[in-house]
Design an enzyme around this catalytic site. Structure first.
Site, PDB file in Angstrom:
ATOM      1  N   GLU A   1     -10.692   4.235  -6.229  1.00  0.00           N
ATOM      2  CA  GLU A   1     -10.574   5.533  -6.906  1.00  0.00           C
ATOM      3  C   GLU A   1      -9.472   6.304  -6.202  1.00  0.00           C
ATOM      4  OE1 GLU A   1     -11.875   6.581  -9.661  1.00  0.00           O
ATOM      5  OE2 GLU A   1     -13.231   4.889  -9.967  1.00  0.00           O
TER       6      GLU A   1
ATOM      7  N   CYS B   1      -9.395  15.588  -6.160  1.00  0.00           N
ATOM      8  CA  CYS B   1      -8.616  14.596  -6.919  1.00  0.00           C
ATOM      9  C   CYS B   1      -8.613  14.933  -8.404  1.00  0.00           C
ATOM     10  CB  CYS B   1      -9.203  13.210  -6.711  1.00  0.00           C
ATOM     11  SG  CYS B   1     -10.949  13.140  -7.134  1.00  0.00           S
TER      12      CYS B   1
HETATM   13  P1  NAD Z   1      -5.691   8.677   2.261  1.00  0.00           P
HETATM   14  O1  NAD Z   1      -5.290   7.608   1.316  1.00  0.00           O
HETATM   15  O2  NAD Z   1      -4.697   9.180   3.215  1.00  0.00           O
HETATM   16  O3  NAD Z   1      -6.938   8.166   3.136  1.00  0.00           O
HETATM   17  C1  NAD Z   1      -8.106   7.655   2.535  1.00  0.00           C
HETATM   18  C2  NAD Z   1      -8.835   6.798   3.553  1.00  0.00           C
HETATM   19  O4  NAD Z   1      -8.045   5.650   3.857  1.00  0.00           O
HETATM   20  C3  NAD Z   1      -9.099   7.488   4.883  1.00  0.00           C
HETATM   21  O5  NAD Z   1     -10.376   7.120   5.356  1.00  0.00           O
HETATM   22  C4  NAD Z   1      -8.015   6.894   5.769  1.00  0.00           C
HETATM   23  O6  NAD Z   1      -8.346   6.917   7.149  1.00  0.00           O
HETATM   24  C5  NAD Z   1      -7.993   5.477   5.250  1.00  0.00           C
HETATM   25  N1  NAD Z   1      -6.809   4.683   5.604  1.00  0.00           N
HETATM   26  C6  NAD Z   1      -5.580   5.088   5.945  1.00  0.00           C
HETATM   27  N2  NAD Z   1      -4.789   4.012   6.201  1.00  0.00           N
HETATM   28  C7  NAD Z   1      -5.543   2.911   5.989  1.00  0.00           C
HETATM   29  C8  NAD Z   1      -5.304   1.514   6.062  1.00  0.00           C
HETATM   30  N3  NAD Z   1      -4.121   1.019   6.431  1.00  0.00           N
HETATM   31  N4  NAD Z   1      -6.315   0.678   5.766  1.00  0.00           N
HETATM   32  C9  NAD Z   1      -7.529   1.146   5.386  1.00  0.00           C
HETATM   33  N5  NAD Z   1      -7.821   2.463   5.306  1.00  0.00           N
HETATM   34  C10 NAD Z   1      -6.829   3.336   5.605  1.00  0.00           C
HETATM   35  O7  NAD Z   1      -6.316   9.847   1.345  1.00  0.00           O
HETATM   36  P2  NAD Z   1      -6.821  11.281   1.822  1.00  0.00           P
HETATM   37  O8  NAD Z   1      -5.639  12.092   2.210  1.00  0.00           O
HETATM   38  O9  NAD Z   1      -7.941  11.126   2.788  1.00  0.00           O
HETATM   39  O10 NAD Z   1      -7.458  11.844   0.465  1.00  0.00           O
HETATM   40  C11 NAD Z   1      -6.728  12.477  -0.522  1.00  0.00           C
HETATM   41  C12 NAD Z   1      -6.370  11.519  -1.635  1.00  0.00           C
HETATM   42  O11 NAD Z   1      -7.567  10.926  -2.147  1.00  0.00           O
HETATM   43  C13 NAD Z   1      -5.718  12.199  -2.829  1.00  0.00           C
HETATM   44  O12 NAD Z   1      -4.694  11.386  -3.327  1.00  0.00           O
HETATM   45  C14 NAD Z   1      -6.864  12.288  -3.848  1.00  0.00           C
HETATM   46  O13 NAD Z   1      -6.460  12.366  -5.177  1.00  0.00           O
HETATM   47  C15 NAD Z   1      -7.594  11.020  -3.568  1.00  0.00           C
HETATM   48  N6  NAD Z   1      -8.979  11.124  -4.047  1.00  0.00           N
HETATM   49  C16 NAD Z   1      -9.348  10.398  -5.158  1.00  0.00           C
HETATM   50  C17 NAD Z   1     -10.644  10.526  -5.666  1.00  0.00           C
HETATM   51  C18 NAD Z   1     -11.081   9.784  -6.895  1.00  0.00           C
HETATM   52  O14 NAD Z   1     -12.275   9.744  -7.183  1.00  0.00           O
HETATM   53  N7  NAD Z   1     -10.182   9.168  -7.641  1.00  0.00           N
HETATM   54  C19 NAD Z   1     -11.555  11.378  -5.025  1.00  0.00           C
HETATM   55  C20 NAD Z   1     -11.129  12.095  -3.908  1.00  0.00           C
HETATM   56  C21 NAD Z   1      -9.840  11.945  -3.415  1.00  0.00           C
END
Ligand code: NAD
Length: 495
Positions: free
Chosen positions: A256, A290
């Site tokens: 997501e 999001c």
């Molecule tokens: P992000 O992608 O920076 O991080 C998400 C998660 O991934 C965190 O736990 C982070 O530590 C982890 N991560 C980072 N690098 C990684 C790697 N190499 N391998 C595995 N995990 C890794 O996102 P964010 O800044 O925490 O959240 C905001 C984003 O999330 C926005 O783009 C938002 O739209 C999206 N979001 C989507 C939904 C949905 O339901 N579609 C819901 C909430 C947020």
């Protein structure tokens, strides 16, 4: 001091039902975005800690899968009761850790509780099938069972309910879980779950929580060979990378991702009602949702009035520290997010848009370099301007005019994302036509795009993700079927 307060001990990982320091002994500071003060320390896990978590999860899962449905349902129900019992403390934790206002905190509790309530029904609803056979004398039985170990990687913006929507159904269905929360929300997206589950009868090892930097342990978590499903919520760029790692390992990627959601207002919409919805949909939790409104797409006949009303409402919002009772717009999670969104605003104005209000950080008493961004309204925006074509993730409302339904749909769909959206119209058939033509996983008529109900499927299309959350849709992703056939009478073979 309560075990659930920000001053409690959060410095250990939760592996195999035990609290344990990170192997390296290192910790990461948690900064309160309202005060910019360090308020807690959490462990910085290494690859060895991650391996230990998966080993424990794999070991515990076999027995947990055999627990009767009523036992698994009861554990999730106990989790719900623990969450309710500690709800005030959890709201306070969300304020300290991610700058969530009381509104954000209470909404998080409500949505997480809804997910817990729904997850508690899954064990009794998980069913196989009995199918007729084309072969005489054969009986077909389709069993449904848990996949095994589910990896949950969650973001910081709504950490409680976004971890809950994956962790709780996964456990309810008989899987074990390794949960890796964001570095910005290690407590409310991760360690808190361990403390709440400690108040239940969940056997050790079924839930394991590893906190650490995504850049350091993320790849190990996403690619661990013991992982059968990788449930990831976060940005599209990280999600693509994580899905690749999961795929190499043939784990199911449930992704997501980001959004760029349009809020369409036709000329005959009830404008006050639309602006009411727009104010909530743009500014709740500072736009860090999001499914919040990224772009307002408004008919030219009502455009000026809409901009005027939205600007008035934006200027009235209480802005400040998440710890002040009446705050609606609190701090952005960190400096890089704040600076990026302010840059989008600047570039949009340079490209010809009008800054109606906002566009600056707001001063907070006693805080150097405040992270609070004023609610911002931009008019005369086109879809190619920075605040419109990027997921700005802030309290920013770019307003784009349109002249007919085709143009509204074209603007709304002119993005790689397809997560949520909304349409306001006085004519339901027009609203329905626009909703049908919007290329998104979710669309809400005469409302705003921020909706999540645990019993209704939730998904994004295009760059917003693969797979579906909630209820039966997510149950299918965290379970697998097994076809068993019984040949009751001798079968005739061709030779
Ligand atoms: P992000 O992608 O920076 O991080 C998400 C998660 O991934 C965190 O736990 C982070 O530590 C982890 N991560 C980072 N690098 C990684 C790697 N190499 N391998 C595995 N995990 C890794 O996102 P964010 O800044 O925490 O959240 C905001 C984003 O999330 C926005 O783009 C938002 O739209 C999206 N979001 C989507 C939904 C949905 O339901 N579609 C819901 C909430 C947020």
């Amino acid at each position: 001091m309560s075990d659930f307060s920000i001053d409690a001990d959060w410095s250990e990982l939760y592996v195999d039902g035990e609290w344990t320091p990170a192997e390296s002994g290192e910790t990461i500071d948690v900064e309160d975005p309202s005060t910019r003060e360090v308020v807690a320390e959490v462990p910085s896990a290494s690859g060895a800690d991650v391996n230990a978590a998966y080993e424990a999860a794999a070991e515990a899962q076999t027995e947990w899968a055999e627990a009767p449905p009523a036992q698994r349902a009861a554990v999730v129900q106990q989790f719900l009761e623990a969450l309710q019992a500690h709800s005030d403390e959890v709201v306070d934790l969300l304020a300290h850790e991610v700058g969530g206002s009381a509104i954000m905190g209470e909404t998080s509790i409500q949505i997480a509780s809804d997910h817990a309530g729904e997850a508690a029904t899954l064990p009794r609803r998980m069913k196989g099938e009995h199918a007729e056979s084309n072969i005489p004398g054969k009986e077909n039985i389709v069993e449904r069972g848990p996949k095994g170990v589910v990896t949950v990687i969650s973001p910081w913006n709504f950490p409680l309910n976004l971890s809950a929507r994956a962790v709780l159904p996964a456990i309810a269905a008989g899987n074990s879980v390794v949960l890796k929360p964001s570095t910005n929300s290690p407590i409310t997206g991760g360690l808190l779950f361990a403390k709440l589950f400690e108040e239940t009868d969940l056997p050790g090892g079924v839930l394991n929580v590893v906190t650490g930097r995504g850049s350091e342990i993320g790849d190990r978590v996403a690619s661990h060979p013991e992982s059968d499903v990788v449930s990831f919520t976060g940005s599209t760029s990280v999600g693509q990378h994580v899905a690749g790692l999961a795929g190499e390992n043939l784990a199911v990627p449930a992704m997501e991702l980001g959004g760029n959601n349009a809020f369409v207002v036709t000329e005959d919409a009830d404008l006050d009602r639309a602006v009411d919805a727009a104010t909530f949909g743009s500014f709740v939790h500072q736009g860090q949702v999001c499914i919040s409104i990224n772009r307002h797409v408004v008919h030219e006949d009502v455009y000026d009035e809409y901009v005027e009303k939205l600007t008035e409402r934006a200027e009235e919002l209480a802005v400040g520290s998440a710890h002040e009772g009446g705050t609606v717009v609190g701090p952005i999670i960190d400096e890089s997010q704040r600076d990026e969104m302010l840059e989008y605003v600047e570039e949009t104005v340079e490209a010809g848009a009008t800054l109606e209000t906002g566009g600056e950080t707001a001063d907070i008493d006693g805080v150097d370099d405040s992270l609070v961004v004023e609610p911002t309204v931009l008019s005369d925006v086109t879809n190619d301007m920075a605040a419109a074509c990027n997921e700005h993730f802030g309290p920013i409302a770019p307003v784009i005019p349109f002249s007919d339904v085709d143009e509204a749909v074209e603007i709304a769909n002119d993005t790689e994302y397809g997560l949520s959206g909304a349409v306001h119209s006085g004519d339901l058939s027009v609203a329905r036509e626009i909703a049908d033509r919007m290329e998104t996983g979710n669309v809400h008529i005469n409302d705003q795009p921020i909706n999540d109900e645990a019993h209704v499927p939730f998904s994004g299309i295009g760059a917003s993700g693969v797979g579906e959350y909630n209820s039966d849709a997510f149950l299918r992703e965290i379970t697998e079927t097994k076809w068993i056939s019984v040949q009751h009478e001798p079968r005739e073979y061709p030779f």
